[in-house]
Design an enzyme around this catalytic site. Structure first.
Site, PDB file in Angstrom:
ATOM      1  N   PRO A 287     -45.413  31.966  13.082  1.00  0.00           N
ATOM      2  CA  PRO A 287     -44.924  32.074  11.707  1.00  0.00           C
ATOM      3  C   PRO A 287     -45.975  31.820  10.638  1.00  0.00           C
ATOM      4  O   PRO A 287     -46.836  30.957  10.785  1.00  0.00           O
ATOM      5  CB  PRO A 287     -43.822  31.007  11.633  1.00  0.00           C
ATOM      6  CG  PRO A 287     -44.064  30.095  12.773  1.00  0.00           C
ATOM      7  CD  PRO A 287     -44.703  30.934  13.847  1.00  0.00           C
ATOM      8  N   ASN A 288     -45.857  32.607   9.583  1.00  0.00           N
ATOM      9  CA  ASN A 288     -46.675  32.496   8.361  1.00  0.00           C
ATOM     10  C   ASN A 288     -48.109  32.983   8.519  1.00  0.00           C
ATOM     11  O   ASN A 288     -48.849  33.016   7.531  1.00  0.00           O
ATOM     12  CB  ASN A 288     -46.677  31.054   7.814  1.00  0.00           C
ATOM     13  CG  ASN A 288     -45.279  30.572   7.505  1.00  0.00           C
ATOM     14  OD1 ASN A 288     -44.564  31.245   6.756  1.00  0.00           O
ATOM     15  ND2 ASN A 288     -44.854  29.472   8.091  1.00  0.00           N
TER      16      ASN A 288
ATOM     17  N   ARG B  15     -51.674  32.390   1.846  1.00  0.00           N
ATOM     18  CA  ARG B  15     -51.273  31.009   2.104  1.00  0.00           C
ATOM     19  C   ARG B  15     -52.494  30.068   2.117  1.00  0.00           C
ATOM     20  O   ARG B  15     -53.508  30.360   2.743  1.00  0.00           O
ATOM     21  CB  ARG B  15     -50.487  30.883   3.431  1.00  0.00           C
ATOM     22  CG  ARG B  15     -51.327  30.981   4.670  1.00  0.00           C
ATOM     23  CD  ARG B  15     -50.548  30.864   5.968  1.00  0.00           C
ATOM     24  NE  ARG B  15     -50.044  29.543   6.252  1.00  0.00           N
ATOM     25  CZ  ARG B  15     -49.867  29.061   7.483  1.00  0.00           C
ATOM     26  NH1 ARG B  15     -50.141  29.823   8.543  1.00  0.00           N
ATOM     27  NH2 ARG B  15     -49.398  27.858   7.675  1.00  0.00           N
TER      28      ARG B  15
ATOM     29  N   TYR C  96     -57.030  28.120   5.181  1.00  0.00           N
ATOM     30  CA  TYR C  96     -57.076  29.264   6.096  1.00  0.00           C
ATOM     31  C   TYR C  96     -58.023  30.380   5.654  1.00  0.00           C
ATOM     32  O   TYR C  96     -58.186  31.368   6.374  1.00  0.00           O
ATOM     33  CB  TYR C  96     -55.657  29.819   6.292  1.00  0.00           C
ATOM     34  CG  TYR C  96     -54.716  28.794   6.882  1.00  0.00           C
ATOM     35  CD1 TYR C  96     -54.851  28.383   8.202  1.00  0.00           C
ATOM     36  CD2 TYR C  96     -53.701  28.216   6.104  1.00  0.00           C
ATOM     37  CE1 TYR C  96     -53.999  27.425   8.739  1.00  0.00           C
ATOM     38  CE2 TYR C  96     -52.844  27.256   6.631  1.00  0.00           C
ATOM     39  CZ  TYR C  96     -53.001  26.871   7.949  1.00  0.00           C
ATOM     40  OH  TYR C  96     -52.165  25.921   8.488  1.00  0.00           O
TER      41      TYR C  96
ATOM     42  N   ASN D 246     -51.724  31.716  19.035  1.00  0.00           N
ATOM     43  CA  ASN D 246     -51.689  30.769  17.921  1.00  0.00           C
ATOM     44  C   ASN D 246     -50.220  30.629  17.545  1.00  0.00           C
ATOM     45  O   ASN D 246     -49.684  31.454  16.792  1.00  0.00           O
ATOM     46  CB  ASN D 246     -52.514  31.272  16.736  1.00  0.00           C
ATOM     47  CG  ASN D 246     -52.536  30.250  15.602  1.00  0.00           C
ATOM     48  OD1 ASN D 246     -51.759  29.286  15.620  1.00  0.00           O
ATOM     49  ND2 ASN D 246     -53.385  30.460  14.610  1.00  0.00           N
TER      50      ASN D 246
ATOM     51  N   ALA E  10     -46.818  26.950  13.341  1.00  0.00           N
ATOM     52  CA  ALA E  10     -45.980  25.741  13.264  1.00  0.00           C
ATOM     53  C   ALA E  10     -45.212  25.470  14.560  1.00  0.00           C
ATOM     54  O   ALA E  10     -44.899  24.309  14.872  1.00  0.00           O
ATOM     55  CB  ALA E  10     -45.015  25.857  12.095  1.00  0.00           C
TER      56      ALA E  10
ATOM     57  N   GLU F 213     -55.065  28.567  23.681  1.00  0.00           N
ATOM     58  CA  GLU F 213     -54.436  28.205  22.403  1.00  0.00           C
ATOM     59  C   GLU F 213     -55.501  28.272  21.299  1.00  0.00           C
ATOM     60  O   GLU F 213     -56.619  27.782  21.496  1.00  0.00           O
ATOM     61  CB  GLU F 213     -53.906  26.771  22.524  1.00  0.00           C
ATOM     62  CG  GLU F 213     -53.360  26.177  21.239  1.00  0.00           C
ATOM     63  CD  GLU F 213     -53.016  24.682  21.396  1.00  0.00           C
ATOM     64  OE1 GLU F 213     -53.394  24.069  22.430  1.00  0.00           O
ATOM     65  OE2 GLU F 213     -52.409  24.140  20.471  1.00  0.00           O
TER      66      GLU F 213
ATOM     67  N   HIS G   6     -56.258  27.747  16.995  1.00  0.00           N
ATOM     68  CA  HIS G   6     -55.869  27.388  15.624  1.00  0.00           C
ATOM     69  C   HIS G   6     -57.027  27.698  14.699  1.00  0.00           C
ATOM     70  O   HIS G   6     -58.182  27.367  15.007  1.00  0.00           O
ATOM     71  CB  HIS G   6     -55.497  25.902  15.526  1.00  0.00           C
ATOM     72  CG  HIS G   6     -54.349  25.572  16.405  1.00  0.00           C
ATOM     73  ND1 HIS G   6     -53.066  25.962  16.104  1.00  0.00           N
ATOM     74  CD2 HIS G   6     -54.296  24.959  17.602  1.00  0.00           C
ATOM     75  CE1 HIS G   6     -52.271  25.588  17.086  1.00  0.00           C
ATOM     76  NE2 HIS G   6     -52.990  24.983  18.012  1.00  0.00           N
TER      77      HIS G   6
ATOM     78  N   ARG H 195     -55.951  17.049  10.748  1.00  0.00           N
ATOM     79  CA  ARG H 195     -54.867  17.240   9.782  1.00  0.00           C
ATOM     80  C   ARG H 195     -53.735  16.218  10.006  1.00  0.00           C
ATOM     81  O   ARG H 195     -53.953  15.182  10.601  1.00  0.00           O
ATOM     82  CB  ARG H 195     -54.399  18.694   9.828  1.00  0.00           C
ATOM     83  CG  ARG H 195     -55.539  19.667   9.418  1.00  0.00           C
ATOM     84  CD  ARG H 195     -55.099  21.110   9.376  1.00  0.00           C
ATOM     85  NE  ARG H 195     -54.067  21.317   8.342  1.00  0.00           N
ATOM     86  CZ  ARG H 195     -53.357  22.435   8.222  1.00  0.00           C
ATOM     87  NH1 ARG H 195     -53.580  23.454   9.054  1.00  0.00           N
ATOM     88  NH2 ARG H 195     -52.439  22.554   7.282  1.00  0.00           N
TER      89      ARG H 195
HETATM   90  C1  DQA Z   1     -52.301  26.744  12.569  1.00  0.00           C
HETATM   91  C2  DQA Z   1     -52.133  25.241  12.408  1.00  0.00           C
HETATM   92  C3  DQA Z   1     -50.666  24.871  12.394  1.00  0.00           C
HETATM   93  O1  DQA Z   1     -50.513  23.471  12.264  1.00  0.00           O
HETATM   94  C4  DQA Z   1     -49.969  25.547  11.233  1.00  0.00           C
HETATM   95  O2  DQA Z   1     -48.582  25.269  11.260  1.00  0.00           O
HETATM   96  C5  DQA Z   1     -50.208  26.999  11.171  1.00  0.00           C
HETATM   97  C6  DQA Z   1     -51.531  27.526  11.522  1.00  0.00           C
HETATM   98  C7  DQA Z   1     -53.772  27.179  12.484  1.00  0.00           C
HETATM   99  O3  DQA Z   1     -54.052  28.318  12.869  1.00  0.00           O
HETATM  100  O4  DQA Z   1     -54.632  26.423  12.013  1.00  0.00           O
HETATM  101  O5  DQA Z   1     -49.359  27.773  10.731  1.00  0.00           O
HETATM  102  O6  DQA Z   1     -51.837  27.100  13.863  1.00  0.00           O
END
Ligand code: DQA
Length: 147
Positions: free
Chosen positions: A9-10, A17, A22, A73, A76, A97, A99, A106
């Site tokens: 998501p997002n 965002r 990011y 990835n 959230a 995985e 990020h 964080r």
């Molecule tokens: C994320 C880190 C997560 O904590 C966050 O909710 C994201 C992006 C990252 O790519 O840094 O949406 O996965």
């Protein structure tokens, strides 16, 4: 080698965002980068993004016997989803995985990752390059298994 890249998501909001976390590049830029790298490495790659946990679970299930590597990835859902962990365990495809941000630096609630238990590697804080690093890790692993 056929790799599935999954984004939670997002991540479709990249570029808009929280650019201080990011960056300014868009989701489309990310897809272009991954596709160009896959071409260079002569591997097949499919990229999927969803804001819905169940759609991501469906995609992992559908990957069974279709892909030999997953880059994920979960965004959230990293910090909440046992369903994604179970789906990865169910299909048994090697996974990394990723990020974009360095989650270790964080908020406390980002320190838990459910999928980490399954993934053989985590790449965090390398920005978009982290996806390319994850592809390299999957390729290395496959080479090691073939030798
Ligand atoms: C994320 C880190 C997560 O904590 C966050 O909710 C994201 C992006 C990252 O790519 O840094 O949406 O996965």
């Amino acid at each position: 080698m056929k790799i599935l890249v999954l984004n939670g998501p997002n991540l479709n909001m990249l570029g808009i965002r929280e650019p201080e976390i990011y960056g300014n590049k868009t989701y489309e830029d990310l897809c272009d980068l991954i596709n160009a790298y896959a071409k260079e490495k002569r591997i097949a790659v499919d990229i999927f993004q969803s804001n819905h946990e169940g759609d991501l679970v469906d995609e992992i299930q559908d990957a069974y016997s279709e892909y030999n590597g997953i880059v994920i990835n979960p965004a959230a859902y990293t910090h909440t989803s046992v369903a994604l962990l179970d789906a990865l365990k169910a299909v048994g495809i090697p996974a990394v995985e990723v990020h974009i941000s360095d989650v270790s630096k964080r908020e406390d609630y980002r320190q838990i990752s459910f999928v980490r238990e399954y993934c053989f590697e985590t790449v965090s804080g390398l920005g978009f390059q982290g996806y390319l690093k994850a592809i390299d890790l999957l390729l290395e692993r496959q080479n090691d298994c073939n030798n």
